[in-house]
Write a protein that holds these residues in place. Structure first.
Motif, PDB file in Angstrom:
ATOM      1  N   GLY A  13       0.793  -1.228   0.000  1.00  0.00           N
ATOM      2  CA  GLY A  13       0.000   0.000   0.000  1.00  0.00           C
ATOM      3  C   GLY A  13       0.822   1.274   0.000  1.00  0.00           C
ATOM      4  O   GLY A  13       0.492   2.231  -0.699  1.00  0.00           O
ATOM      5  N   SER A  14       1.907   1.301   0.780  1.00  0.00           N
ATOM      6  CA  SER A  14       2.663   2.558   0.892  1.00  0.00           C
ATOM      7  C   SER A  14       3.298   2.929  -0.445  1.00  0.00           C
ATOM      8  O   SER A  14       3.303   4.109  -0.835  1.00  0.00           O
ATOM      9  CB  SER A  14       3.724   2.453   1.983  1.00  0.00           C
ATOM     10  OG  SER A  14       4.616   1.394   1.705  1.00  0.00           O
ATOM     11  N   TYR A  92       7.012   5.585   4.412  1.00  0.00           N
ATOM     12  CA  TYR A  92       7.465   4.495   5.284  1.00  0.00           C
ATOM     13  C   TYR A  92       8.723   4.991   6.005  1.00  0.00           C
ATOM     14  O   TYR A  92       9.738   5.294   5.386  1.00  0.00           O
ATOM     15  CB  TYR A  92       7.772   3.225   4.478  1.00  0.00           C
ATOM     16  CG  TYR A  92       7.474   1.943   5.223  1.00  0.00           C
ATOM     17  CD1 TYR A  92       6.213   1.370   5.179  1.00  0.00           C
ATOM     18  CD2 TYR A  92       8.451   1.320   5.989  1.00  0.00           C
ATOM     19  CE1 TYR A  92       5.935   0.196   5.850  1.00  0.00           C
ATOM     20  CE2 TYR A  92       8.173   0.142   6.662  1.00  0.00           C
ATOM     21  CZ  TYR A  92       6.910  -0.427   6.590  1.00  0.00           C
ATOM     22  OH  TYR A  92       6.636  -1.590   7.253  1.00  0.00           O
ATOM     23  N   GLY A 121       1.810   2.659   8.539  1.00  0.00           N
ATOM     24  CA  GLY A 121       1.166   1.632   9.368  1.00  0.00           C
ATOM     25  C   GLY A 121       2.154   0.641   9.924  1.00  0.00           C
ATOM     26  O   GLY A 121       2.583   0.749  11.073  1.00  0.00           O
ATOM     27  N   THR A 122       2.546  -0.317   9.078  1.00  0.00           N
ATOM     28  CA  THR A 122       3.443  -1.350   9.612  1.00  0.00           C
ATOM     29  C   THR A 122       4.797  -0.764   9.996  1.00  0.00           C
ATOM     30  O   THR A 122       5.501  -1.334  10.817  1.00  0.00           O
ATOM     31  CB  THR A 122       3.629  -2.492   8.591  1.00  0.00           C
ATOM     32  OG1 THR A 122       3.949  -1.936   7.322  1.00  0.00           O
ATOM     33  CG2 THR A 122       2.375  -3.332   8.467  1.00  0.00           C
ATOM     34  N   ILE A 150      -1.545   8.419   7.650  1.00  0.00           N
ATOM     35  CA  ILE A 150      -2.663   8.149   6.739  1.00  0.00           C
ATOM     36  C   ILE A 150      -3.994   7.923   7.471  1.00  0.00           C
ATOM     37  O   ILE A 150      -5.007   7.706   6.821  1.00  0.00           O
ATOM     38  CB  ILE A 150      -2.332   6.951   5.815  1.00  0.00           C
ATOM     39  CG1 ILE A 150      -1.807   5.766   6.633  1.00  0.00           C
ATOM     40  CG2 ILE A 150      -1.300   7.329   4.785  1.00  0.00           C
ATOM     41  CD1 ILE A 150      -2.517   4.529   6.432  1.00  0.00           C
ATOM     42  N   ASN A 205      -0.927  -8.267  -0.045  1.00  0.00           N
ATOM     43  CA  ASN A 205       0.413  -8.842  -0.222  1.00  0.00           C
ATOM     44  C   ASN A 205       0.527 -10.201   0.493  1.00  0.00           C
ATOM     45  O   ASN A 205       1.627 -10.714   0.649  1.00  0.00           O
ATOM     46  CB  ASN A 205       1.479  -7.872   0.282  1.00  0.00           C
ATOM     47  CG  ASN A 205       1.148  -7.358   1.666  1.00  0.00           C
ATOM     48  OD1 ASN A 205       0.482  -8.038   2.445  1.00  0.00           O
ATOM     49  ND2 ASN A 205       1.608  -6.172   1.994  1.00  0.00           N
ATOM     50  N   ARG A 207       0.512 -11.175   3.449  1.00  0.00           N
ATOM     51  CA  ARG A 207       1.328 -11.307   4.663  1.00  0.00           C
ATOM     52  C   ARG A 207       0.396 -11.722   5.793  1.00  0.00           C
ATOM     53  O   ARG A 207      -0.831 -11.533   5.724  1.00  0.00           O
ATOM     54  CB  ARG A 207       2.020  -9.985   4.984  1.00  0.00           C
ATOM     55  CG  ARG A 207       2.968  -9.596   3.870  1.00  0.00           C
ATOM     56  CD  ARG A 207       4.060  -8.658   4.319  1.00  0.00           C
ATOM     57  NE  ARG A 207       4.865  -8.291   3.172  1.00  0.00           N
ATOM     58  CZ  ARG A 207       4.982  -7.053   2.697  1.00  0.00           C
ATOM     59  NH1 ARG A 207       4.382  -6.044   3.301  1.00  0.00           N
ATOM     60  NH2 ARG A 207       5.722  -6.813   1.640  1.00  0.00           N
ATOM     61  N   LYS A 210      -2.727  -9.898   7.007  1.00  0.00           N
ATOM     62  CA  LYS A 210      -3.919  -9.811   6.143  1.00  0.00           C
ATOM     63  C   LYS A 210      -4.922 -10.936   6.397  1.00  0.00           C
ATOM     64  O   LYS A 210      -6.028 -10.910   5.872  1.00  0.00           O
ATOM     65  CB  LYS A 210      -3.507  -9.841   4.666  1.00  0.00           C
ATOM     66  CG  LYS A 210      -2.547  -8.744   4.277  1.00  0.00           C
ATOM     67  CD  LYS A 210      -3.203  -7.378   4.371  1.00  0.00           C
ATOM     68  CE  LYS A 210      -2.213  -6.281   4.052  1.00  0.00           C
ATOM     69  NZ  LYS A 210      -2.784  -4.951   4.212  1.00  0.00           N
ATOM     70  N   MET A 280      -4.828  -6.137  11.219  1.00  0.00           N
ATOM     71  CA  MET A 280      -4.554  -4.715  11.424  1.00  0.00           C
ATOM     72  C   MET A 280      -4.534  -4.004  10.078  1.00  0.00           C
ATOM     73  O   MET A 280      -4.042  -4.564   9.104  1.00  0.00           O
ATOM     74  CB  MET A 280      -3.183  -4.564  12.121  1.00  0.00           C
ATOM     75  CG  MET A 280      -2.826  -3.139  12.457  1.00  0.00           C
ATOM     76  SD  MET A 280      -4.119  -2.449  13.529  1.00  0.00           S
ATOM     77  CE  MET A 280      -3.681  -0.752  13.539  1.00  0.00           C
ATOM     78  N   GLU A 281      -5.082  -2.828  10.031  1.00  0.00           N
ATOM     79  CA  GLU A 281      -4.987  -1.955   8.848  1.00  0.00           C
ATOM     80  C   GLU A 281      -4.974  -0.524   9.353  1.00  0.00           C
ATOM     81  O   GLU A 281      -5.933  -0.097   9.990  1.00  0.00           O
ATOM     82  CB  GLU A 281      -6.204  -2.101   7.906  1.00  0.00           C
ATOM     83  CG  GLU A 281      -6.282  -3.327   7.077  1.00  0.00           C
ATOM     84  CD  GLU A 281      -5.181  -3.465   6.033  1.00  0.00           C
ATOM     85  OE1 GLU A 281      -4.478  -2.488   5.720  1.00  0.00           O
ATOM     86  OE2 GLU A 281      -5.027  -4.581   5.536  1.00  0.00           O
ATOM     87  N   PHE A 283      -5.192   1.959   7.441  1.00  0.00           N
ATOM     88  CA  PHE A 283      -6.205   2.616   6.605  1.00  0.00           C
ATOM     89  C   PHE A 283      -7.043   1.564   5.863  1.00  0.00           C
ATOM     90  O   PHE A 283      -8.240   1.483   6.051  1.00  0.00           O
ATOM     91  CB  PHE A 283      -5.541   3.570   5.590  1.00  0.00           C
ATOM     92  CG  PHE A 283      -6.530   4.309   4.760  1.00  0.00           C
ATOM     93  CD1 PHE A 283      -7.145   5.463   5.224  1.00  0.00           C
ATOM     94  CD2 PHE A 283      -6.894   3.845   3.501  1.00  0.00           C
ATOM     95  CE1 PHE A 283      -8.094   6.139   4.462  1.00  0.00           C
ATOM     96  CE2 PHE A 283      -7.843   4.505   2.726  1.00  0.00           C
ATOM     97  CZ  PHE A 283      -8.433   5.652   3.215  1.00  0.00           C
TER      98      PHE A 283
HETATM   99  O1  GMT Z   1      -0.491  -3.649   4.548  1.00  0.00           O
HETATM  100  C1  GMT Z   1       0.663  -3.904   4.241  1.00  0.00           C
HETATM  101  O2  GMT Z   1       1.225  -4.914   4.572  1.00  0.00           O
HETATM  102  C2  GMT Z   1       1.425  -2.952   3.378  1.00  0.00           C
HETATM  103  C3  GMT Z   1       1.542  -1.640   4.059  1.00  0.00           C
HETATM  104  C4  GMT Z   1       2.571  -0.783   3.377  1.00  0.00           C
HETATM  105  O3  GMT Z   1       3.078   0.054   4.073  1.00  0.00           O
HETATM  106  O4  GMT Z   1       2.898  -0.903   2.214  1.00  0.00           O
HETATM  107  O5  GMT Z   1       0.232  -1.027   4.092  1.00  0.00           O
HETATM  108  C5  GMT Z   1       0.011   0.011   4.991  1.00  0.00           C
HETATM  109  O6  GMT Z   1      -0.099   1.178   4.186  1.00  0.00           O
HETATM  110  C6  GMT Z   1      -1.262   1.233   3.347  1.00  0.00           C
HETATM  111  C7  GMT Z   1      -1.180   2.501   2.507  1.00  0.00           C
HETATM  112  O7  GMT Z   1      -1.115   3.645   3.286  1.00  0.00           O
HETATM  113  C8  GMT Z   1      -2.522   1.188   4.218  1.00  0.00           C
HETATM  114  O8  GMT Z   1      -3.675   1.264   3.400  1.00  0.00           O
HETATM  115  C9  GMT Z   1      -2.521  -0.125   5.010  1.00  0.00           C
HETATM  116  O9  GMT Z   1      -3.635  -0.136   5.868  1.00  0.00           O
HETATM  117  C10 GMT Z   1      -1.245  -0.252   5.833  1.00  0.00           C
HETATM  118  N1  GMT Z   1      -1.191  -1.597   6.375  1.00  0.00           N
HETATM  119  C11 GMT Z   1      -1.283  -1.866   7.681  1.00  0.00           C
HETATM  120  O10 GMT Z   1      -1.449  -1.015   8.528  1.00  0.00           O
HETATM  121  C12 GMT Z   1      -1.193  -3.310   8.040  1.00  0.00           C
END
Ligand code: GMT
Length: 373
Positions: A13-14, A92, A121-122, A150, A205, A207, A210, A280-281, A283
Motif C-alpha cells: 500500500g505505501s 514508510y 502503518g506497519t 494516513i 500482499n 502477509r 492480512k 490490522m490496517e 487505513f
Molecule cells: O499492509 C501492508 O502490509 C502494506 C503496508 C505498506 O506500508 O505498504 O500497508 C500500509 O499502508 C497502506 C497505505 O497507506 C494502508 O492502506 C494499510 O492499511 C497499511 N497496512 C497496515 O497497517 C497493516
C-alpha cells in the motif's frame, strides 16, 4: 514544486500511495523525481514531469548487509542538488526518513532541503515496535521537518507508543475515482464465474497481518448458502496456506488465485463484495479501491478502517477472526439486491466525496508549501 519521492517500489500500500501521489502531482504541474531501488510497480516513467533515479547498492565482500540506507542517502543528496529539489517526501519511516535526514545534512552547507515523512502503518505498528528499530524509528519521526499519517488512528498510536509530542498531520489515503469506476454489467465476471456465481475479491500482499486464510474460510461458509466464487489477487507468504486451506475445505474449485496483478481496477469492479479480514490496517487502501468501484467491503474493525467504512452504510465491519459474522454479511449482500445496490452507491459516494484525489492531493501540496516556506 520539485519533489523527490522515495518509497518501497514493490507490491504494498505505501508504495502504491507514493506512486499514485507522484503521478497526480505531476498532472498538476509539479516535477516529480522518484528515488528508489526499482521502478515503482504502478509507475509509467514515460509520463511528462515524471523522473526516475535508481539507487544502486554496490556489493562488496566485506558487507554482509549492503548499506542500502547510505546508498539511498547519497542518491537523494545528488538528485536534490543537481535537480534542484525543493523537498524530499519519503513514504514508510524505516529507513527512508533516516536516509532523507542524512541527505539533508549533506546538503546543509550549500542549501536547505526540507524532509517530509508519511507514516503508513506497519512502519509503526510492526517494524517500528521491534526492539531493534524502536529508537531509530522514534528518532526519525522527531527529526523529519514534517510528518503525515494516513489515519487518525495511526497518528494516535504513533504519539502514544513512541511518546511523540510533535504535530503529525493526518492526510487520508486517496483513490482516483475516474480510474476506479463501477461496472454495473460485470460482464467480465463470466470468465471466472461461468455459471453466474457472484464474485468476491481479496487483494493484498498475503502477509500474515492480512489473514488471507480467513477469506477462504468465509468463502467456504458462503458457498453453503449461495453460489459464489472468490478471486484472490496478490501473492506472498500466506498464499500457500490459503491454497492448502481451500483444498482442506474442499472449496478449491470456487477460488482462483491470480497472483500479482498490475491493473486491479479492472478486476475489482467485476466483484460484488471485497473481503478485507485483516488483523490490522492503518487505513485499508484495498477497501477504498473497492468502494470507488461500488464494491462494498466486508472488513474488520481495526486501526483506521472505521475512518473509511461506516458499518452498515457503505460496507460492513466485524471483529477480527469472526468468520461467521463476515460470512453472514457476505451472504446478505450477495442475496439482497436492493441492499447491495444501496450499499454499492453509498460506497462509491464515500470514495468520491471524501477520498477522491481532488480532495486529498491539495492537502499534500499545502504541507509542501508550508515546509518549503
Ligand atoms: O499492509 C501492508 O502490509 C502494506 C503496508 C505498506 O506500508 O505498504 O500497508 C500500509 O499502508 C497502506 C497505505 O497507506 C494502508 O492502506 C494499510 O492499511 C497499511 N497496512 C497496515 O497497517 C497493516
Amino acid at each position: 514544486m520539485k519533489i523527490g519521492i522515495t518509497c518501497y517500489p514493490t507490491y504494498g500500500g505505501s508504495g502504491i500511495v507514493a506512486t499514485e501521489l507522484g503521478l497526480e502531482l505531476a498532472q498538476r504541474g509539479h516535477e516529480i523525481h522518484f528515488i528508489t531501488y526499482a521502478n515503482p510497480i504502478r509507475l509509467d516513467s514515460g509520463l511528462p514531469r515524471i523522473h526516475y533515479h535508481e539507487v544502486e547498492v554496490t556489493p562488496y565482500p566485506l558487507f554482509q548487509y549492503p548499506p542500502y540506507t547510505l546508498a539511498l542517502a547519497s542518491r537523494m543528496a545528488e538528485v536534490a542538488q543537481y535537480q534542484n529539489l525543493d523537498l524530499l517526501h519519503v513514504h514508510y519511516a524505516i529507513p527512508h526518513s533516516i536516509s532523507a535526514m542524512l541527505a539533508k545534512q549533506m546538503l546543509a552547507p550549500v542549501r536547505r532541503l526540507p524532509t517530509l515523512t508519511t507514516l503508513h502503518g506497519t512502519d509503526i505498528t510492526l517494524v517500528g515496535l521491534d526492539r531493534s528499530y524502536f529508537p531509530i524509528t522514534k528518532f526519525s519521526i522527531e527529526q523529519s521537518d514534517g510528518v503525515t499519517s494516513i489515519s487518525q488512528d495511526l497518528r494516535q498510536q504513533t504519539q502514544e507508543v513512541f511518546g511523540i509530542k510533535r504535530p503529525i498531520h493526518v492526510i487520508h489515503n486517496f483513490v482516483n475515482t475516474e480510474i476506479y469506476i463501477p461496472d454495473e454489467e460485470k460482464a467480465g465476471a463470466r470468465e471466472y464465474a461461468p455459471n453466474g456465481e457472484k464474485l468476491l475479491i481479496h487483494l493484498s500482499n498475503f502477509r500474515p497481518v492480512k489473514r488471507v486464510v480467513d477469506c477462504v474460510r468465509i468463502l467456504a461458509a458462503v458457498v453453503k448458502q449461495t453460489p459464489a466464487h472468490l478471486l484472490m489477487a496478490g501473492d506472498g507468504p500466506d498464499r500457500w496456506p490459503a491454497e492448502q486451506m481451500a483444498r482442506d475445505l474442499g472449496v478449491e474449485k470456487h477460488i482462483t488465485f491470480l497472483g500479482k496483478q498490475d491493473h486491479v481496477e479492472r478486476l475489482i469492479r467485476l466483484a460484488h463484495v471485497l473481503l478485507m479480514p485483516s488483523e490490522m490496517e492503518s487505513f485499508g487502501l484495498a477497501s477504498l479501491e473497492g468502494m470507488a468501484c461500488g464494491v462494498p467491503p466486508i472488513a474488520t474493525r481495526v486501526g483506521g478502517v472505521p475512518e473509511l467504512i461506516t458499518d452498515g452504510e457503505d460496507g460492513f465491519l466485524s471483529a477480527v477472526g469472526d468468520i461467521e459474522a463476515q460470512a453472514v454479511k457476505t451472504v446478505t449482500l450477495l442475496t439482497d439486491d436492493v441492499l447491495h445496490a444501496r450499499m454499492s452507491a453509498r460506497a462509491r459516494q464515500t470514495a468520491v466525496s471524501r477520498f477522491a484525489t481532488d480532495r486529498i492531493i491539495p492537502q499534500y501540496e499545502e504541507v509542501y508549501r508550508e515546509l518549503i516556506g
